[in-house]
Design a protein around this motif. Structure first.
Motif, PDB file in Angstrom:
ATOM      1  N   GLY A 116     -11.683  12.998  -7.890  1.00 39.04           N
ATOM      2  CA  GLY A 116     -12.754  12.029  -6.234  1.00 39.04           C
ATOM      3  C   GLY A 116     -13.959  11.766  -7.152  1.00 39.04           C
ATOM      4  N   MET A 117     -13.648  11.187  -8.508  1.00 41.17           N
ATOM      5  CA  MET A 117     -14.104   9.894  -9.107  1.00 41.17           C
ATOM      6  C   MET A 117     -13.700   8.545  -8.754  1.00 41.17           C
ATOM      7  N   LYS A 118     -14.321   7.888  -8.457  1.00 48.54           N
ATOM      8  CA  LYS A 118     -14.153   5.984  -8.488  1.00 48.54           C
ATOM      9  C   LYS A 118     -14.686   5.401  -9.897  1.00 48.54           C
ATOM     10  N   MET A 119     -13.259   5.341 -10.315  1.00 49.15           N
ATOM     11  CA  MET A 119     -12.881   4.948 -11.967  1.00 49.15           C
ATOM     12  C   MET A 119     -13.279   3.524 -11.860  1.00 49.15           C
ATOM     13  N   LYS A 120     -13.815   2.445 -12.759  1.00 48.51           N
ATOM     14  CA  LYS A 120     -13.568   1.111 -12.652  1.00 48.51           C
ATOM     15  C   LYS A 120     -12.549   0.701 -13.905  1.00 48.51           C
ATOM     16  N   ILE A 121     -11.617  -0.289 -13.537  1.00 49.12           N
ATOM     17  CA  ILE A 121     -10.909  -0.576 -14.767  1.00 49.12           C
ATOM     18  C   ILE A 121     -11.256  -2.187 -14.821  1.00 49.12           C
ATOM     19  N   PRO A 122     -12.313  -2.224 -16.375  1.00 48.45           N
ATOM     20  CA  PRO A 122     -12.500  -3.544 -16.800  1.00 48.45           C
ATOM     21  C   PRO A 122     -11.008  -4.238 -16.999  1.00 48.45           C
ATOM     22  N   SER A 123     -11.142  -6.009 -16.630  1.00 46.04           N
ATOM     23  CA  SER A 123     -10.518  -6.605 -17.466  1.00 46.04           C
ATOM     24  C   SER A 123     -10.618  -6.286 -18.698  1.00 46.04           C
ATOM     25  N   LEU A 124      -9.567  -6.741 -19.440  1.00 44.71           N
ATOM     26  CA  LEU A 124      -9.542  -6.882 -20.611  1.00 44.71           C
ATOM     27  C   LEU A 124      -9.229  -8.122 -21.492  1.00 44.71           C
ATOM     28  N   THR A 125      -8.594  -8.946 -20.842  1.00 43.18           N
ATOM     29  CA  THR A 125      -7.404 -10.072 -21.453  1.00 43.18           C
ATOM     30  C   THR A 125      -8.423 -11.283 -20.185  1.00 43.18           C
ATOM     31  N   GLY A 126      -8.688 -11.507 -19.421  1.00 46.44           N
ATOM     32  CA  GLY A 126      -8.699 -11.947 -18.424  1.00 46.44           C
ATOM     33  C   GLY A 126      -8.363 -11.759 -16.932  1.00 46.44           C
ATOM     34  N   GLU A 127      -7.492 -11.017 -17.004  1.00 44.45           N
ATOM     35  CA  GLU A 127      -6.455 -10.470 -15.528  1.00 44.45           C
ATOM     36  C   GLU A 127      -7.833  -9.513 -14.274  1.00 44.45           C
ATOM     37  N   TYR A 128      -6.236 -11.135 -13.452  1.00 42.69           N
ATOM     38  CA  TYR A 128      -6.810 -10.585 -12.685  1.00 42.69           C
ATOM     39  C   TYR A 128      -6.866  -9.485 -11.780  1.00 42.69           C
ATOM     40  N   ARG A 129      -8.332  -8.624 -11.273  1.00 41.86           N
ATOM     41  CA  ARG A 129      -7.893  -7.289 -10.555  1.00 41.86           C
ATOM     42  C   ARG A 129      -8.788  -7.355  -9.354  1.00 41.86           C
ATOM     43  N   SER A 130      -8.192  -6.318  -8.376  1.00 49.59           N
ATOM     44  CA  SER A 130      -8.773  -6.669  -7.326  1.00 49.59           C
ATOM     45  C   SER A 130      -8.781  -5.596  -6.031  1.00 49.59           C
ATOM     46  N   GLY A 131      -9.632  -4.439  -6.110  1.00 51.21           N
ATOM     47  CA  GLY A 131      -8.946  -3.522  -4.687  1.00 51.21           C
ATOM     48  C   GLY A 131      -9.178  -2.353  -5.948  1.00 51.21           C
ATOM     49  N   THR A 132      -8.862  -0.953  -4.624  1.00 49.18           N
ATOM     50  CA  THR A 132      -8.164  -0.093  -5.272  1.00 49.18           C
ATOM     51  C   THR A 132      -7.433   0.671  -5.731  1.00 49.18           C
ATOM     52  N   TYR A 133      -6.531   1.296  -6.707  1.00 49.06           N
ATOM     53  CA  TYR A 133      -5.484   2.204  -6.744  1.00 49.06           C
ATOM     54  C   TYR A 133      -4.738   2.587  -5.285  1.00 49.06           C
ATOM     55  N   ASP A 134      -3.372   1.778  -4.846  1.00 52.04           N
ATOM     56  CA  ASP A 134      -2.843   2.796  -3.706  1.00 52.04           C
ATOM     57  C   ASP A 134      -1.336   3.310  -4.156  1.00 52.04           C
ATOM     58  N   PRO A 135      -1.126   4.395  -4.307  1.00 49.27           N
ATOM     59  CA  PRO A 135       0.001   4.283  -4.375  1.00 49.27           C
ATOM     60  C   PRO A 135       1.139   4.321  -4.181  1.00 49.27           C
ATOM     61  N   LYS A 136       0.688   3.647  -2.764  1.00 50.00           N
ATOM     62  CA  LYS A 136       2.012   2.706  -1.608  1.00 50.00           C
ATOM     63  C   LYS A 136       2.102   1.799  -2.057  1.00 50.00           C
ATOM     64  N   LYS A 137       1.320   0.881  -3.107  1.00 48.63           N
ATOM     65  CA  LYS A 137       1.632  -0.675  -2.781  1.00 48.63           C
ATOM     66  C   LYS A 137       2.955  -0.370  -4.537  1.00 48.63           C
ATOM     67  N   SER A 138       3.488  -1.595  -4.390  1.00 53.42           N
ATOM     68  CA  SER A 138       4.477  -2.527  -5.953  1.00 53.42           C
ATOM     69  C   SER A 138       3.022  -3.193  -6.702  1.00 53.42           C
ATOM     70  N   TYR A 139       2.676  -2.425  -7.816  1.00 49.19           N
ATOM     71  CA  TYR A 139       2.258  -3.230  -8.655  1.00 49.19           C
ATOM     72  C   TYR A 139       3.029  -4.029  -9.937  1.00 49.19           C
ATOM     73  N   SER A 140       2.622  -5.638 -10.509  1.00 47.98           N
ATOM     74  CA  SER A 140       3.059  -5.604 -12.408  1.00 47.98           C
ATOM     75  C   SER A 140       2.423  -4.744 -12.843  1.00 47.98           C
ATOM     76  N   THR A 141       3.470  -4.693 -14.597  1.00 49.39           N
ATOM     77  CA  THR A 141       2.483  -4.396 -15.277  1.00 49.39           C
ATOM     78  C   THR A 141       1.981  -5.442 -16.270  1.00 49.39           C
TER      79      THR A 141
END
Length: 229
Positions: free
Chosen positions: A201-226
């Motif tokens: 239940g802990m909501k963990m922030k995923i900081p950007s490391l290389t300037g990559e754009y991040r948005s929203g909360t991980y959804d197992p139903k969605k397909s993400y790039s690597t």
């Protein structure tokens, strides 16, 4: 003299074939009128006057050709700019500003330059800039941005820990980078000094490391790039 008139007729015929849609411009009309006057003067034996009219006809024919070329260049540039604008609008719709920032920035700059050149009646440059805008956006596509947050799930289901989460493709694709997650989230942990104590239940922030754009909360139903690809 008749040779001069014949050359003029060939010039006018070639011009009308070159761009028939613009053939009724003022210069073309004047060229036609002077051609008729040249013929009439020639038939009347007024050779000097015929030569004078023939020269004026030729001058206006040249001006007409220049006008036609300009209008065709204008039309081509205008069409390219419209296409570029449509492509930029599509890029904005799929959030290319964040997902493909370099391509989007280049496209916007080239589009602005194309419009500036067009307004200055430099249609050749306007066309070049519009094409560069389109080329910049050639590789963009609709993508799901990498998640900015992850909600920890039970260990029994997912083996969630900083190490495993960091190794997932949509996070960092490398478990060795787990400390970036820990440093960004330790203040929300029951015992900040112990990275092992994360809880479901802990909501963990995923900081950007290389300037990559991040948005929203991980959804197992969605397909993400690597990450990193």
């Amino acid at each position: 003299m008749k040779k001069l008139i014949s050359v003029l007729f060939v010039t006018l015929l070639t011009l009308s074939v070159f761009a028939i849609s613009y053939k009724n411009n003022t210069y073309q009309k004047l060229a036609n009128e002077y051609t008729k006057k040249a013929e009439a003067a020639l038939d009347a034996g007024e050779y000097d006057l015929s030569v004078e009219y023939a020269k004026k006809a030729e001058e206006n024919a040249e001006l007409s050709e220049a006008y036609i070329r300009m209008m065709m260049a204008r039309g081509e540039a205008e069409d390219a700019i419209k296409l570029a604008k449509n492509q930029v609008a599509y890029a904005e719709k799929i959030d290319a500003e964040h997902n493909f920032p370099m391509a989007y920035s280049s496209a916007k700059e080239n589009l602005a330059n194309a419009e500036t050149s067009f307004n200055a009646e430099d249609y050749e440059k306007a066309l070049q800039y519009a094409r560069q805008c389109l080329a910049a956006l050639d590789g963009i596509r609709e993508v799901t941005p990498l998640p900015e947050y992850y909600v920890v799930r039970p260990w029994a289901e997912t083996k969630d820990c900083y190490w495993n989460i960091s190794g997932r493709p949509y996070v960092y694709n490398n478990p060795l980078l787990w400390e970036n997650l820990y440093q960004a989230n330790k203040n929300n942990m029951p015992k900040p000094e112990d990275p092992n104590l994360i809880h479901p239940g802990m909501k963990m922030k995923i900081p950007s490391l290389t300037g990559e754009y991040r948005s929203g909360t991980y959804d197992p139903k969605k397909s993400y790039s690597t990450y990193g690809e």
